[in-house]
Scaffold this active site. Structure first.
Site, PDB file in Angstrom:
ATOM      1  N   LYS A  59       0.985  -1.134   0.209  1.00 56.30           N
ATOM      2  CA  LYS A  59       0.121   0.234   0.038  1.00 56.30           C
ATOM      3  C   LYS A  59       0.802   0.994   0.096  1.00 56.30           C
ATOM      4  CE  LYS A  59      -4.238  -1.866   0.627  1.00 56.30           C
ATOM      5  NZ  LYS A  59      -5.489  -2.105   0.784  1.00 56.30           N
ATOM      6  N   LYS A 110      -3.813 -11.223  -7.106  1.00 56.59           N
ATOM      7  CA  LYS A 110      -5.187 -11.731  -6.483  1.00 56.59           C
ATOM      8  C   LYS A 110      -6.185 -10.627  -6.930  1.00 56.59           C
ATOM      9  CE  LYS A 110      -5.712  -8.932  -2.306  1.00 56.59           C
ATOM     10  NZ  LYS A 110      -6.470  -8.777  -1.271  1.00 56.59           N
ATOM     11  N   LYS A 149     -10.166  -5.369  -5.224  1.00 57.54           N
ATOM     12  CA  LYS A 149     -11.222  -4.236  -5.637  1.00 57.54           C
ATOM     13  C   LYS A 149     -10.796  -3.050  -6.130  1.00 57.54           C
ATOM     14  CE  LYS A 149     -12.779  -4.233  -0.831  1.00 57.54           C
ATOM     15  NZ  LYS A 149     -11.916  -3.607   0.015  1.00 57.54           N
TER      16      LYS A 149
HETATM   17  P1  ATP Z   1      -7.941  -3.795  -1.485  1.00 52.11           P
HETATM   18  O1  ATP Z   1      -7.866  -3.971  -3.141  1.00 52.11           O
HETATM   19  O2  ATP Z   1      -8.911  -2.562  -1.382  1.00 52.11           O
HETATM   20  O3  ATP Z   1      -6.918  -3.985  -0.808  1.00 52.11           O
HETATM   21  P2  ATP Z   1      -9.404  -6.232  -1.303  1.00 52.11           P
HETATM   22  O4  ATP Z   1     -10.245  -6.618  -2.274  1.00 52.11           O
HETATM   23  O5  ATP Z   1      -7.947  -6.911  -1.152  1.00 52.11           O
HETATM   24  O6  ATP Z   1      -8.976  -4.675  -1.180  1.00 52.11           O
HETATM   25  P3  ATP Z   1     -10.255  -6.272   1.591  1.00 52.11           P
HETATM   26  O7  ATP Z   1     -10.803  -5.155   1.977  1.00 52.11           O
HETATM   27  O8  ATP Z   1      -8.655  -6.138   1.934  1.00 52.11           O
HETATM   28  O9  ATP Z   1     -10.019  -6.551  -0.088  1.00 52.11           O
HETATM   29  O10 ATP Z   1     -10.571  -7.722   2.276  1.00 52.11           O
HETATM   30  C1  ATP Z   1     -11.665  -8.148   2.684  1.00 52.11           C
HETATM   31  C2  ATP Z   1     -11.825  -9.383   2.781  1.00 52.11           C
HETATM   32  O11 ATP Z   1     -11.759 -10.282   1.379  1.00 52.11           O
HETATM   33  C3  ATP Z   1     -10.707 -10.054   3.413  1.00 52.11           C
HETATM   34  O12 ATP Z   1     -10.848 -11.279   4.257  1.00 52.11           O
HETATM   35  C4  ATP Z   1      -9.539 -10.580   2.473  1.00 52.11           C
HETATM   36  O13 ATP Z   1      -8.781 -11.741   2.846  1.00 52.11           O
HETATM   37  C5  ATP Z   1     -10.589 -11.226   1.407  1.00 52.11           C
HETATM   38  N1  ATP Z   1     -10.172 -11.226   0.169  1.00 52.11           N
HETATM   39  C6  ATP Z   1      -9.834 -10.125  -0.638  1.00 52.11           C
HETATM   40  N2  ATP Z   1      -9.406 -10.333  -1.589  1.00 52.11           N
HETATM   41  C7  ATP Z   1      -9.484 -11.717  -1.981  1.00 52.11           C
HETATM   42  C8  ATP Z   1      -9.334 -12.651  -2.883  1.00 52.11           C
HETATM   43  N3  ATP Z   1      -8.643 -12.426  -4.210  1.00 52.11           N
HETATM   44  N4  ATP Z   1      -9.525 -13.925  -2.770  1.00 52.11           N
HETATM   45  C9  ATP Z   1      -9.934 -14.241  -1.616  1.00 52.11           C
HETATM   46  N5  ATP Z   1     -10.352 -13.651  -0.512  1.00 52.11           N
HETATM   47  C10 ATP Z   1     -10.024 -12.420  -0.676  1.00 52.11           C
END
Ligand code: ATP
Ligand code: LTN
Length: 334
Positions: A115, A197, A200
């Site tokens: 980040k 991964k 969002k």
């Molecule tokens: P950002 O892109 O804003 O960092 P993110 O999509 O990684 O966001 P988070 O808000 O960090 O999402 O995660 C919310 C939940 O979803 C957490 O428990 C995280 O482990 C899970 N998660 C996020 N991305 C994935 C993924 N690609 N596969 C499985 N679980 C996920």
């Protein structure tokens, strides 16, 4: 233990639109576990401001996320669904835990490094101590289990270390939480780059399926998903694009990856991609319909927000008072 049940805590940030990765890696497991545990599901809006946010937008997204938790099947009468910023104990415990966390530990956090690289113009202290606030979230409710995706494992390990350090000094104050990872779906990858991964905050919208995507968009994204040219239907790391689609299909249908391989062996990737699209659409359709219905019911959502903020404050203040006494803060005079 709370009311004879083990405690579960988890949370998500209200930044960006939720993806299928968030759903399969986290939300879906939350729903499965919600009968068995006393659950706290937080919209972690305090974590969100570690990245600069537009205030009106953050408020809107936070409410949408809270509504989505309910639409996904979490009963807000049974599960405490609330905004982190409505329970002041999170910030208060985080301060205390900051004093039991080492700079060296925080320096090792890969999410901070990622980040910080992404937001080089705003590497604030909150971003650095983000995992300590997360530890406070979990420990405040004496959580036994924390369902998250694989990317949050490092933060969970740190939480356990902080809790054990504190307990070693002051006695058994905190429950040491365990991580809960789903069998499939704990790491859903980008449809356009299966080495990354699904996220969002990805700039390429074709890499992610958003929970609010319409069926045509979902189908188009699945059909365009990057796969290999081997045309050999196997579940293995050397074919990451296909492996990811098998994970998505399996998580959406409840089948195992092995069963999925058997089902599609000898059939083309094209046919499989359509089946993946259909499986995703049928998982997301009820969620989208329920979300649309709930979003219109302002009074109901407001009542949930109020009642659950009270519950969160009530439960969390017990741990907070105990911790404050342990570290030597003076008793309150009543
Ligand atoms: P950002 O892109 O804003 O960092 P993110 O999509 O990684 O966001 P988070 O808000 O960090 O999402 O995660 C919310 C939940 O979803 C957490 O428990 C995280 O482990 C899970 N998660 C996020 N991305 C994935 C993924 N690609 N596969 C499985 N679980 C996920
Ligand atoms: N850091 C997590 C969100 C989060 C969380 C938590 C998850 C904040 N506090 C407590 C589980 C338990 C994330 O970025 N996904």
């Amino acid at each position: 233990m709370l009311d004879g049940k083990k405690v579960l805590f988890s949370g998500m940030q209200a930044t960006g639109n939720l993806t299928l990765g968030n759903y399969l890696g986290a939300l879906k497991n939350w729903v499965t576990l919600s009968d068995e545990y006393e659950c706290f599901y937080s919209v972690v809006d305090m974590h969100s401001i570690t990245i600069r946010q537009d205030p009106a937008e953050l408020r809107r997204r936070a409410r949408n996320l809270l509504t989505l938790y309910i639409a996904a099947g979490l009963d807000p009468e049974k599960n405490c669904i609330y905004y982190q910023s409505h329970a002041s104990g999170h910030a208060e415990l985080a301060w205390i835990l900051n004093c039991f966390t080492y700079m060296g530990e925080l320096n090792r956090m890969t999410q901070f490094k990622d980040k910080a690289a992404k937001h080089a113009d705003n590497i604030n202290a909150g971003l650095f101590t983000y995992p300590v606030l997360m530890a406070a979230d979990i420990l405040l409710y004496q959580a036994d289990v924390v369902p998250v995706g694989i990317d949050q494992m490092q933060h969970l390990e740190l939480t356990r270390n902080i809790a054990e350090r504190f307990n070693n000094i002051y006695g058994d104050v905190f429950t040491i939480p365990e991580v809960y990872l789903g069998k499939v779906g704990a790491k859903i990858m980008s449809l356009q780059d299966p080495s990354k991964k699904m996220s969002k905050s990805d700039e390429n919208p074709n890499g992610s399926i958003y929970l609010m995507d319409d069926p045509d968009t979902i189908m188009r994204k699945c059909k365009r998903a990057v796969t290999d040219s081997e045309a050999n239907f196997c579940y293995r790391d050397e074919q990451p694009g296909l492996k990811n689609l098998i994970d998505i299909y399996s998580a959406c249908t409840g089948k195992t990856p092995d069963d999925t391989v058997k089902e599609f062996q000898g059939r083309g990737y094209g046919e499989f991609k359509v089946a993946v699209g259909e499986a995703v659409v049928s998982v997301l359709r009820p969620l989208q319909e329920e979300y649309a219905r709930l979003s219109k019911d302002k009074a109901y959502i407001d009542s949930i927000i109020k009642a659950n903020a009270e519950k969160a404050n009530y439960v969390s203040s017990k741990t907070l008072r105990k911790v404050q006494r342990k570290v030597g803060f003076p008793d309150r005079i009543r």
